[in-house]
Design a protein around this motif. Structure first.
Motif, short mmCIF file in Angstrom:
data_model
loop_
_atom_site.label_atom_id
_atom_site.label_comp_id
_atom_site.label_asym_id
_atom_site.label_seq_id
_atom_site.Cartn_x
_atom_site.Cartn_y
_atom_site.Cartn_z
N GLY A 23 -4.08 6.34 -5.18
CA GLY A 23 -2.48 5.76 -5.24
C GLY A 23 -1.56 6.94 -5.59
N THR A 75 0.78 -1.28 0.03
CA THR A 75 -0.06 0.11 0.08
C THR A 75 0.89 1.25 -0.04
N TRP A 126 2.21 2.03 -3.48
CA TRP A 126 1.05 2.22 -4.07
C TRP A 126 0.74 3.97 -4.06
N VAL A 181 -5.92 -2.33 -2.27
CA VAL A 181 -6.23 -1.02 -2.17
C VAL A 181 -7.73 -0.94 -1.82
#
Length: 702
Positions: free
Chosen positions: A638, A575, A578, A602
């Motif tokens: 993101g 994450t 991201w 996500v």
């Protein structure tokens, strides 16, 4: 088993007209039996029959007859979002009668007030449960419930919610649709419903096993007939036999790796077909998938073969499903999740593994359930195309033939039992019930809980423990004559996280200093609601070496907890990459995950970060709230913090946002002031759309 002409049934002329337009001239035996048991008179029914036997039409007839005669609203509930979308498309037909059809799933922290204007609502069990917790005014108008795939009540994850929804629909018109239920007498009595039980299928199913004998493979069917197939591999031999006969095949394997390897192997034995180049090009143009996935699939799909699992992006799965339905793709090799996800029948089904991997038991394997086998084998036989469907189990040792035949082919599925019998499920059930009802006495809460399938002694034990635990941890208040949720408990119920997840935030945030993003992400992923992911032995030390700051949770000594700890750390790292705008392909390669996995991570972390900052707000942890709020904004798209202004514009994601930012267009006002520059960067059509969206956004702000 009898068929009935639609003209012989006392149907509203408007319903009859649409059925005739669809080409439906008669009701099949399952539908006829449901009508005879009171479907059109509003009787509560439990209908159990094989896949493809026309249960959706039963639901349509029940809902429409009810709405035309009594009014109100009807809700159609499914266990999966993919099924929800599929049913929505099917039910749109009925808008011609003046009924508005709506769909809702996800976004659990909403009462969906707009649904007051809709007559037929398609949703998931979790979403309906969350709506009941918020108790919107329109939900009181719902007086007809269709509970689809009701056998999911046996599922360890979704079962408690399916059971809760069935309990809350007590006293209303109800139609439960299911695959075969062996203890249907108990379940129909519990539901206070008439049982419609039949094994009729539109396409008869022939079941069997394939096993090695000398230098060939023998397929032994349940009717005693046999065929012999040449070859070196049972799956390849059967697939080749089925394709030569003009059929399509679904192959089920127990892992993604096995599914992919098997698909490539099958493709290598089949000729490349020029007419499939178009499908290959569609796959290569998908935006939401990794390059490696697309390259792999574009290669094998030219031979009419594809693999299908949750690691693939949604777009890739949709292309594969669509082209299989069109009969262009001849073979799909899938993990078992496909069997319950979408309606993809094939002439032949071959089940390559009767075991699944389970890291929590010795040997890492356990036998699949009979119900899982029935779900997979039920995909055999395409109505309108096949006179007969075949489902074959791969048996690698001839000595196991009788055992596999007896357990899976000749036996009914496991009886349905309650899945509320654990702390995580039952305490959440208590929280949800109090959220829906507002205030309850202990006795009234107990009476409602005794309406479940759970054993009475277990109910009393879990209820007493649960009320005590929820009181001690600040979720509920009052005494046995006046139980209600605290402000904290109500917020946790509304955002639809498990109370044990909320407790993690409550235990670790107050009084702690602000830490880095990875620490917060790790905390979220460590909760019971956090996503889980495999961690290889080689990854363990690498993950721990990468930790950039002190984490809120110390590394545990317990082996099981260490696994959860490392899984959460890997999720946190993924994450974090991201939101730092690391390229998707780099993330997929670095962590050995698929694009579908990344999307799931996500989405889940988006929900958990939203939940975490809401919990922090209730706890008046202002600094933690601010960090978590900003993290939530970044996770959704993101992006780094500097892009948060530009991505407010609908249609601008991480890649377009970075392109505009790099060219000094950094907020909506910059877009409106530089329309030509935006068009040059994004293309004329898209640029014009983005400029209009930015203008709307600014006018809405001001």
């Amino acid at each position: 088993m009898s068929f009935t002409s639609v003209s012989e049934v006392n149907l509203d002329s408007r319903i009859l007209e649409i059925l005739i337009k669809r080409g439906i001239k008669e009701f099949n035996p399952v539908q006829t039996e449901a009508i005879n048991k009171g479907l059109l008179n509003g009787s509560r029914l439990l209908v159990t029959s094989p896949t493809g036997s026309g249960k959706t039409l039963i639901a349509e007839l029940g809902m429409l007859t009810h709405l035309l005669s009594e009014g109100g609203k009807a809700i159609y509930v499914t266990p999966l979002r993919a099924l929800t979308a599929e049913k929505y498309r099917e039910l749109k037909d009925w808008e011609s009668l003046g009924f508005r059809v709506g769909i809702t799933s996800g976004d659990y922290d909403s009462d969906d007030a707009w649904l007051k204007n809709y007559d037929i609502i398609i949703t998931t069990y979790e979403k309906l449960d969350s709506l009941w917790r918020r108790n919107p005014s329109w939900i009181k108008d719902v007086n007809y419930f269709v509970l689809d795939e009701f056998h999911y009540i046996n599922d360890g994850t979704r079962g408690p919610v399916v059971e809760t929804v069935a309990m809350r629909a007590s006293g209303k018109k109800l139609l439960a649709l299911s695959a075969t239920i062996s203890n249907f007498e108990r379940i129909s009595k519990w539901l206070n419903a008439n049982a419609v039980i039949t094994n009729w299928r539109p396409v008869p199913l022939k079941e069997g096993v394939i096993y090695p004998e000398r230098k060939k493979f023998v397929v032994l069917y349940n009717d005693g007939t046999k065929i012999e197939l040449a070859g070196q591999d049972p799956i390849l031999s059967y697939v080749n036999y089925m394709i030569e006969a003009g059929g399509q095949v679904l192959v089920f394997r127990n892992s993604r790796k096995n599914a992919e390897t098997t698909a490539r192997k099958i493709a290598s034995f089949l000729p490349i077909r020029k007419e499939l180049q178009e499908i290959s090009e569609k796959i290569s143009e998908v935006d939401d998938a990794g390059s490696k996935e697309k390259d792999d699939l574009t290669s094998i799909v030219k031979s009419g073969v594809a693999y299908h699992h949750a690691g693939l992006s949604r777009s890739l799965r949709e292309i594969i499903e669509s082209e299989f339905i069109k009969r262009k793709i001849k073979v799909i090799v899938a993990t078992p999740t496909l069997a319950a996800g979408v309606n993809l029948p094939a002439r032949g089904v071959i089940i390559g593994d009767m075991y699944r991997f389970n890291g929590k038991i010795l040997g890492f394997q356990e036998e699949i359930s009979v119900m899982e086998y029935k779900q997979m084998s039920g995909r055999a036989g395409r109505p309108g195309f096949d006179k007969e469907g075949e489902s074959i189990i791969v048996v690698r040792d001839k000595k196991d033939v009788e055992k596999k035949m007896k357990k899976y082919i000749l036996s009914p599925p496991e009886p349905i039992e309650s899945r509320l019998g654990n702390e995580v499920a039952f305490y959440s059930f208590i929280l949800g019930t109090l959220s829906s009802e507002g205030k309850m006495t202990y006795d009234s809460l107990s009476d409602f809980a005794h309406g479940s399938l759970l054993d009475s002694k277990l109910i009393e034990s879990y209820l007493r423990q649960g009320v005590t635990w929820l009181e001690e941890n600040g979720f509920i208040q009052g005494d046995e004559d006046d139980l209600s949720l605290t402000k904290f408990g109500k917020r946790v119920a509304d955002i639809y996280i498990n109370p044990f997840s909320a407790k993690v935030f409550k235990d670790y945030l107050p009084g702690r200093d602000i830490s880095c993003n990875v620490a917060y992400l790790h905390l979220m992923a460590y909760t019971p609601d956090g996503p889980r992911i495999g961690v290889g032995r080689k990854e363990r030390d690498e993950l721990l070496d990468y930790v950039p700051c002190p984490l809120f949770i110390e590394e545990p000594e317990d082996e099981d907890e260490e696994y959860n700890y490392l899984s959460a750390l890997k999720i946190a790292m993924i994450t974090n990459d991201w939101i730092e705008e690391i390229d998707d392909d780099v993330i997929l390669e670095k962590y050995n995950i698929g694009s579908g996995d990344l999307r799931t991570i996500v989405d889940t972390m988006d929900w958990l970060s939203y939940s975490a900052y809401n919990v922090a707000s209730i706890l008046e942890e202002v600094e933690h709230h601010n960090v978590l709020r900003k993290l939530n904004m970044r996770i959704k798209d993101g992006v780094k913090e500097e892009l948060l202004e530009i991505i407010k514009i609908p249609g601008i994601g991480r890649k377009r946002g970075r392109l505009l930012f790099t060219n000094n267009i950094r907020k909506p006002e910059d877009v409106v002031m530089n329309p030509e520059k935006v068009k040059n960067l994004l293309g004329t059509n898209l640029g014009e759309k983005i400029v209009k969206e930015a203008a709307r956004l600014i006018s809405g702000i001001t």
